[in-house]
Design a protein around this motif. Structure first.
Motif, PDB file in Angstrom:
ATOM      1  N   GLY A 248       0.803  -1.238   0.178  1.00  0.00           N
ATOM      2  CA  GLY A 248      -0.286  -0.159  -0.084  1.00  0.00           C
ATOM      3  C   GLY A 248       1.285   1.252   0.022  1.00  0.00           C
ATOM      4  N   GLY A 249       1.946   1.082   0.073  1.00  0.00           N
ATOM      5  CA  GLY A 249       3.289   1.921   0.197  1.00  0.00           C
ATOM      6  C   GLY A 249       2.976   3.225   1.025  1.00  0.00           C
ATOM      7  N   ARG A 250       2.959   4.743   1.202  1.00  0.00           N
ATOM      8  CA  ARG A 250       2.965   5.234   1.928  1.00  0.00           C
ATOM      9  C   ARG A 250       1.965   5.119   3.081  1.00  0.00           C
ATOM     10  NH1 ARG A 250       8.516   8.502   1.313  1.00  0.00           N
ATOM     11  NH2 ARG A 250       7.186  10.413   2.706  1.00  0.00           N
ATOM     12  N   CYS A 251       0.959   5.478   2.285  1.00  0.00           N
ATOM     13  CA  CYS A 251      -0.297   5.431   2.719  1.00  0.00           C
ATOM     14  C   CYS A 251      -0.512   4.249   4.135  1.00  0.00           C
ATOM     15  CB  CYS A 251      -1.482   5.102   1.766  1.00  0.00           C
ATOM     16  SG  CYS A 251      -1.822   6.512   0.937  1.00  0.00           S
ATOM     17  N   ALA A 252       0.094   3.315   4.157  1.00  0.00           N
ATOM     18  CA  ALA A 252       0.395   2.213   4.803  1.00  0.00           C
ATOM     19  C   ALA A 252       1.666   2.174   6.356  1.00  0.00           C
ATOM     20  CB  ALA A 252      -0.219   0.850   4.368  1.00  0.00           C
ATOM     21  N   VAL A 253       2.658   2.979   5.736  1.00  0.00           N
ATOM     22  CA  VAL A 253       3.543   3.165   6.872  1.00  0.00           C
ATOM     23  C   VAL A 253       3.047   2.545   7.928  1.00  0.00           C
ATOM     24  CG1 VAL A 253       5.300   4.750   7.829  1.00  0.00           C
ATOM     25  CG2 VAL A 253       4.898   5.004   5.247  1.00  0.00           C
ATOM     26  N   GLY A 254       3.955   1.676   8.164  1.00  0.00           N
ATOM     27  CA  GLY A 254       3.220   1.045  10.389  1.00  0.00           C
ATOM     28  C   GLY A 254       2.356   0.206  10.061  1.00  0.00           C
ATOM     29  N   LYS A 255       2.098  -0.735   9.147  1.00  0.00           N
ATOM     30  CA  LYS A 255       0.820  -1.137   9.275  1.00  0.00           C
ATOM     31  C   LYS A 255       1.515  -2.601   8.587  1.00  0.00           C
ATOM     32  CE  LYS A 255      -1.951   2.706  10.101  1.00  0.00           C
ATOM     33  NZ  LYS A 255      -3.261   3.542   9.563  1.00  0.00           N
TER      34      LYS A 255
END
Length: 266
Positions: A248-255
């Motif tokens: 999901g790229g940067r939108c899902a950082v840390g998830k």
């Protein structure tokens, strides 16, 4: 008259003209890859790829780590090893007291937190492997996963036609030869894409004072500890969570990093 050093954009442009990508990768491991003798307190083998934009690496990461060393040791020849820091060995016996050490660790955590690198890691849970003879070399399994993740990243960044260097610390002549052979085998098409991967391995001496290799050494064990016991407090891993390559790229950082930037086997 001396000339000014080239700006980040200029150096990256020169690198691309010479066929090099904007990325450099530093690799380290935690735990041993033996499947016959397993440490029950740490029954995993971890391989960690720290992927840096070269411009950020030399303009931010390197000077920050050097300043830390000058502040606490008076010189920059100290090599930061997670094991020696944790066990207070070598240079790390010079802390004045517990407060002094905690302040050092706090500075180090801030540097890691503020460094923009992408993590690709694979953890081999050795105690969950039922038939070791059918598995093969855990290091090679982890290496394949991490190289495939690295390829996913450079495809995403549009740099698949440029060469990316992967820096690995020497372990011994026999082990280094085996690793280089396996690295080339994977990059020559023995991967899930069944195509050549544009990576080149470089072996670095254990005495190499490389900021990137030291950061890779510092991140590998917290990843292993998290996989062994995800419920245990792990401040270092909390910092690393948002650095893993994720779906999901940067939108899902840390998830959405599980089985993407953080792969575990089996």
């Amino acid at each position: 008259m001396t000339s000014c050093p080239p700006q980040k954009e200029q150096t990256e442009s020169i690198g691309r003209q010479r066929g090099f990508s904007d990325f450099v990768v530093y690799v380290d491991e935690s735990g041993d890859h033996s499947l016959t003798s397993i440490d029950q307190d740490y029954p995993v083998f971890v391989l960690a790829f720290c992927i840096f934009y070269k411009g950020h690496y030399f303009s931010h990461v390197v000077p920050q780590l050097q300043q830390l060393k000058f502040d606490y040791f008076g010189h920059d020849l100290v090599i930061l090893h997670e094991h020696e820091i944790r066990k207070e060995k070598g240079e790390f016996t010079t802390f004045k007291n517990r407060v002094d050490k905690n302040q050092f660790l706090g500075r180090l955590s801030e540097i890691i937190d503020g460094s923009n690198f992408i993590l690709a890691s694979c953890v081999i849970e050795k105690n969950k492997i039922r038939n070791p003879d059918e598995v093969g070399n855990p290091y090679h399994i982890a290496l394949k996963h991490c190289l495939e993740t690295l390829y996913d990243l450079i495809i995403e960044k549009g740099q698949q036609d440029l060469e990316t260097h992967v820096i690995v610390e020497c372990r011994g002549k026999k082990e280094d030869n085996e690793l280089e052979l396996e690295f080339r085998r994977i990059c020559d098409g023995e991967n899930k894409y069944q195509r050549d991967l544009p990576f080149k391995i470089r072996m670095a001496s254990k005495t190499s004072n490389s900021a990137g290799l030291q950061l890779a050494d510092l991140v590998a064990r917290p990843i292993g500890r998290y996989v062994i016991n995800p419920e245990q407090a792990n401040q270092a891993f909390n910092i690393l969570q948002k650095k893993f390559y994720c779906e999901g790229g940067r939108c899902a950082v840390g998830k959405l990093y599980d089985q993407w930037g953080l792969k575990h086997f089996p």
